[in-house]
Design an enzyme around this catalytic site. Structure first.
Site, mmCIF file in Angstrom:
data_model
loop_
_atom_site.group_PDB
_atom_site.id
_atom_site.type_symbol
_atom_site.label_atom_id
_atom_site.label_comp_id
_atom_site.label_asym_id
_atom_site.label_seq_id
_atom_site.Cartn_x
_atom_site.Cartn_y
_atom_site.Cartn_z
ATOM 1 N N ASP A 4 12.358 12.171 27.277
ATOM 2 C CA ASP A 4 13.075 13.297 26.681
ATOM 3 C C ASP A 4 12.172 14.073 25.723
ATOM 4 O OD1 ASP A 4 15.217 14.972 26.342
ATOM 5 O OD2 ASP A 4 16.207 13.745 24.829
ATOM 6 N N HIS B 237 1.905 9.592 3.430
ATOM 7 C CA HIS B 237 3.108 9.718 4.247
ATOM 8 C C HIS B 237 4.180 8.694 3.908
ATOM 9 C CE1 HIS B 237 1.257 12.752 6.669
ATOM 10 N NE2 HIS B 237 0.249 11.962 6.939
ATOM 11 N N GLY B 238 3.917 7.817 2.934
ATOM 12 C CA GLY B 238 4.947 6.851 2.593
ATOM 13 C C GLY B 238 4.386 5.574 2.025
ATOM 14 N N LYS C 133 7.916 3.006 5.068
ATOM 15 C CA LYS C 133 8.966 3.973 4.793
ATOM 16 C C LYS C 133 8.315 5.355 4.699
ATOM 17 C CE LYS C 133 10.795 4.320 0.664
ATOM 18 N NZ LYS C 133 11.575 3.969 -0.541
ATOM 19 N N GLY D 299 0.821 -1.207 0.000
ATOM 20 C CA GLY D 299 0.000 0.000 0.000
ATOM 21 C C GLY D 299 0.849 1.248 0.000
ATOM 22 N N LYS D 300 0.262 2.334 -0.497
ATOM 23 C CA LYS D 300 0.930 3.625 -0.496
ATOM 24 C C LYS D 300 -0.022 4.672 0.042
ATOM 25 C CE LYS D 300 4.097 2.730 -4.359
ATOM 26 N NZ LYS D 300 4.604 3.221 -5.668
ATOM 27 N N GLY D 301 0.511 5.607 0.784
ATOM 28 C CA GLY D 301 -0.300 6.676 1.348
ATOM 29 C C GLY D 301 0.413 8.000 1.238
#
Length: 618
Positions: A455, A379-380, A397, A375-377
């Site tokens: 942090d 954001h990556g 990724k 899949g592709k979206g």
């Protein structure tokens, strides 16, 4: 000559100044005042009953001052002598420190069109006499301490277009008689103690554009009539943070122009396929709800404890790189099965480690070969990786392209390093505040064992192209497993200034330490000041400075960065910034036990934004 002695005075407008002290008690005795507007000053003391001494006053605006005392009990005598020939009345007393009850004599102001007593300390009940206000178009009693039930008599105010009773202690059920308010477009009953079910009549008002009942104790199913009026107009429904149960089937029937938020309820069972389009298009409206489809496959809700992500997976999901390149994200989203969805917890041993695991999946995916793409979206790209016979991973990724306004990668750069400094508008600030809070909520409550970041600071909040935040740098993160993690160690973790002073020299893991650091970050987001800013007096840090200024002035404008003040022409934005300051103050309480959980923080920010957006519906 004093202002109270001016006999020909009819209209006095002193709004948007810095006047202090009490309003002259003699003002109104010698003159026939018709309009008084003292809004956004610093007047103190009680409301003078002599302002309406000659009974000609038809507009009284005293909002956003520091007035004390009670609402005058004879306020009903403020109306002019001849009602039929009088102008519509207009009364705005919001954002003061008024206390006591709402006087029943308010019901005598039968020509009043607006009553705003919000953001005060009013108690007791809503007088049923308000039902006499047949010309009333807007009633705002929000952010008080009103209790008892909601009087059904309000349904007689047939011209009412906006009703805001949010943030009180109202209880009982929501009267079904509200369906007679045919002109109602904005309804906000959020953050009260209403119980029972949601009346179907709330979704059958022809002109309703925004309805909020979130943050109550409502139970039962969602009425099938939800969104029934949306075909003719845009409709926004907020029913989150209740005890609603059963199925989400009704959501699947919504018209495309409807916006609905059902997060933090008790829904269960399979979700019909028509409903999945809403889950996909607006996942933030379905937070903390386990989502299943009818065939047994489970979609992972990122804020649901049952999501099936391991701590190592989560840590790598919210990790990032300071560079403008590619970030690899590893998460265990699901295990495929022909008939049944099996949830698996996959814990990495100390010898194996996250780096070793990442190496394995990179090797198994042939360094992210395109044939493993699932899949592709926006954001990556996501890849399916199989290790052995039973370990199935989703490797994503992510590509961060940096902030649009310049070559920056972190919130620290945006706040302090970029020149000229980019303007953080309301939407961007809210995205950063809420997104960071949601990330911490996930680490604290939806990971088993929980993760303490240790942090949290602007340098570790990376910003995407649309100002979406990504928590990074888990270099000093510890997994909170009290059975194996020692209470103390020899290494001080966290950064002084983002830790409560008591914790600065103590290394006991606690969620409260992250909450404190988040409060500091939220303060910086609003003030744009450094933790130890040169403008602070002595050795004061940002927490002490915000607390000191707020306690002395109760003035939002004295705290926020001057670039934000221009936005305060929209009072709803000013209220949202005030809410953020109060949330930051709670997060940085000295006693850890008094700090809210990140779940509470997310809820408060969400409700604040809903209220801000609902005011824009007008």
């Amino acid at each position: 000559m004093e202002i109270a002695e001016l006999k020909q005075l009819r209209n006095i407008s002193l709004f948007d100044n810095q006047f202090t002290g009490a309003i002259p008690q003699g003002l109104g005795i010698n003159s026939s005042l018709t309009e008084v507007n003292f809004t956004r000053n610093k007047f103190t003391g009680p409301i003078s009953p002599n302002l309406c001494f000659r009974k000609q006053l038809w507009k009284l605006i005293l909002g956003q001052n520091h007035l004390q005392g009670s609402v005058p009990s004879d306020i009903g005598s403020m109306l002019p002598e001849f009602l039929k020939n009088s102008n519509p009345l207009f009364m705005e007393l919001s954002n003061n420190s008024l206390h006591g009850s709402i006087p029943s004599s308010l019901g005598n102001l039968v020509t009043v069109t607006l009553v705003d007593l919000s953001l005060s300390k009013l108690t007791y009940h809503i007088p049923p006499e308000l039902g006499r206000l047949v010309e009333l178009q807007e009633l705002n009693l929000s952010h008080n301490r009103l209790n008892r039930t909601l009087p059904s008599q309000l349904s007689s105010c047939h011209k009412l277009s906006k009703l805001d009773l949010s943030h009180n202690l109202l209880n009982g059920t929501i009267p079904s008689s509200l369906r007679s308010l045919s002109e109602l477009s904005i309804l906000d009953l959020s953050e009260n103690r209403f119980g029972g079910g949601i009346s179907a009549s709330l979704f059958q008002l022809g002109k309703l554009s925004c309805s909020q009942v979130c943050g109550n104790q409502l139970g039962g199913p969602i009425p099938p009539s939800i969104g029934s009026q949306a075909e003719a107009q845009s409709l926004r429904e907020f029913i989150s943070c209740n005890n609603l149960s059963r199925s989400l089937e009704a959501i699947g029937k919504l018209h495309f122009s409807t916006e609905v938020n059902v997060s933090y309820n008790a829904f269960a069972g399979p979700v019909p396929l028509p409903t999945m389009k809403w889950v996909a298009s607006s996942p933030s409206s379905f937070l903390a709800i386990p989502i299943y489809v009818a065939n047994g496959f489970k979609f992972c809700n990122m804020l649901s404890r049952k999501a099936g992500l391991t701590c190592v997976g989560v840590a790598m999901i919210v990790s990032g790189s300071i560079l403008f390149s590619v970030v690899l994200v590893l998460g265990i989203f699901y295990v495929f099965s022909r008939h049944k969805c099996h949830e698996r917890n996959f814990l990495v041993s100390a010898e194996e480690g996250a780096s070793s695991l990442l190496h394995q999946v990179m090797e198994a995916s042939e360094n992210l070969n395109h044939k493993y793409v699932i899949g592709k979206g926006s954001h990556g790209t996501a890849y399916k990786v199989t290790l052995g016979l039973s370990k199935v991973f989703a490797l994503k990724k992510l590509t961060f392209v940096g902030y649009k306004g310049g070559n920056t990668r972190s919130l620290h750069d945006v706040l302090h390093k970029t020149c000229p400094s980019p303007l953080l508008e309301r939407n961007g600030r809210y995205k950063i505040a809420l997104g960071t809070a949601q990330g911490l909520l996930y680490l604290h409550f939806d990971c088993d064992p929980a993760i303490i970041h240790w942090d949290i600071k602007p340098m570790n909040i990376l910003l995407g192209s649309e100002m979406e935040p990504h928590i990074s740098d888990f270099g000093i993160t510890k997994l909170l497993d009290e059975s194996v993690v020692p209470a103390t160690s020899n290494v001080v973790q966290g950064i002084i200034g983002y830790m409560a002073s008591k914790n600065a020299f103590s290394t006991k893991s606690s969620k409260e330490s992250d909450v404190y650091a988040y409060g500091v970050l939220l303060s910086k987001l609003v003030t744009r000041k450094k933790v130890l800013d040169p403008s602070f007096r002595g050795e004061m840090d940002i927490v002490a400075w915000v607390s000191s200024v707020w306690n002395e002035t109760k003035d939002v404008e004295a705290i926020v960065n001057p670039t934000l003040i221009d936005e305060f022409m929209d009072s709803s934005i000013k209220e949202q910034v005030k809410d953020a300051i109060l949330v930051a103050s709670r997060c940085t309480e000295k006693k850890a036990g008094k700090r809210p959980s990140m779940r509470e923080v997310v809820k408060q920010l969400t409700v604040s934004d809903s209220r801000c957006r609902s005011k824009k519906c007008t």
